[in-house]
Design a protein around this motif. Structure first.
Motif: not given
Length: 268
Positions: A45-68
């Motif tokens: 996702a980060a590299v796609l943004v660098e290339l100039g793309a409009e990026v949507d990232f679908f993921c799952a994260l823990g509802d915890d400090p590291h996830g946020h």
């Protein structure tokens, strides 16, 4: 510029720079350390943004400090975050040692969290995406991803990719250096129209509907480490296909992204 989505996983990674790998029982002092949102999906996702793309990232994260922290950091890069928060599951973490020879050694902690098709996310955005890169998710998430014009996947998608029909994936990208990825790529080959194998400094090759190869791009500055190089190639390759490039052109874009990744420490 194309609209490209990523359906996959994120890890909160502590990067620790050391002169060399420690011997058994030895204590070493780190030269530097930092933490970033990374993992296959995060890097792409980060590299796609660098290339100039409009990026949507679908993921799952823990509802915890590291996830946020991971979600906030990726948003700051300009990525549209679509997160399925898991209140009872911790965000996966990792420790990565970056040695003076440019190599990386990774230890993961916890289970990888994956988005599910039943998660209440803005999946309808994928219908208008020029391309999707899939690294993790269930069969339902993969079904949403297939609505995009181009679908590229990593073998790390594993079981979900078996639900795809023959030739349902436009491309499957894997590293020859990774035994696990190589084995899964062999199992998933019937589901992809194109198999793409990266070979590090030796470039890589593709086969399927057409055959070809590419040479590694020139590294413009001193190499720092190899973390995320394969994922960076995959980002560039997906960007190329989503932009309407030929396979040869897409591979060249991926090779340049992989070479650029070598020149910086840790994830993008």
């Amino acid at each position: 510029m194309p609209r490209v989505a990523v359906v996959g996983h994120v890890e909160w990674v502590d990067f620790i720079e050391v002169e060399r790998m420690p011997r058994e029982g030895e204590v070493l002092h780190a030269q530097d350390s930092f933490a970033r949102a990374a993992g296959g999906g995060g890097v792409v996702a980060a590299v796609l943004v660098e290339l100039g793309a409009e990026v949507d990232f679908f993921c799952a994260l823990g509802d915890d400090p590291h996830g946020h922290a991971a979600a906030d950091q990726l948003r700051e890069l300009g990525i549209g975050m679509h997160v399925a928060w898991r209140p009872t599951e911790p965000t996966r973490r990792a420790m990565t040692l970056l040695d003076g020879g440019g190599e990386r050694t990774i230890v993961t902690v916890g289970e990888r969290l994956e988005p599910a098709g039943a998660d209440e996310l803005e999946w309808e955005l994928l219908r208008s995406a020029d391309g999707v890169y899939f690294t993790a998710g269930d069969a339902g998430a993969l079904g949403h991803a297939r609505a995009a014009r181009v679908l590229v996947a990593s073998p790390r998608g594993r079981a979900a990719l078996h639900s795809a029909g023959a030739g349902a994936l436009d491309a499957l990208v894997y590293s020859r250096r990774d035994d696990d990825e190589r084995e899964w790529a062999r199992r998933l080959a019937p589901h992809a129209r194109l198999i793409v194998e990266t070979r590090g400094a030796d470039g890589g090759a593709w086969w399927g509907e057409s055959d070809g190869s590419w040479e590694a791009a020139r590294v413009e500055r001193n190499s720092r480490d190899s973390y995320g190089c394969g994922d960076s190639f995959a980002a560039g390759f997906t960007f190329g296909l989503a932009s309407g490039s030929t396979i040869t052109e897409a591979a060249a874009t991926g090779a340049r992204c992989g070479a650029r990744c070598l020149t910086r420490a840790g994830a993008p």
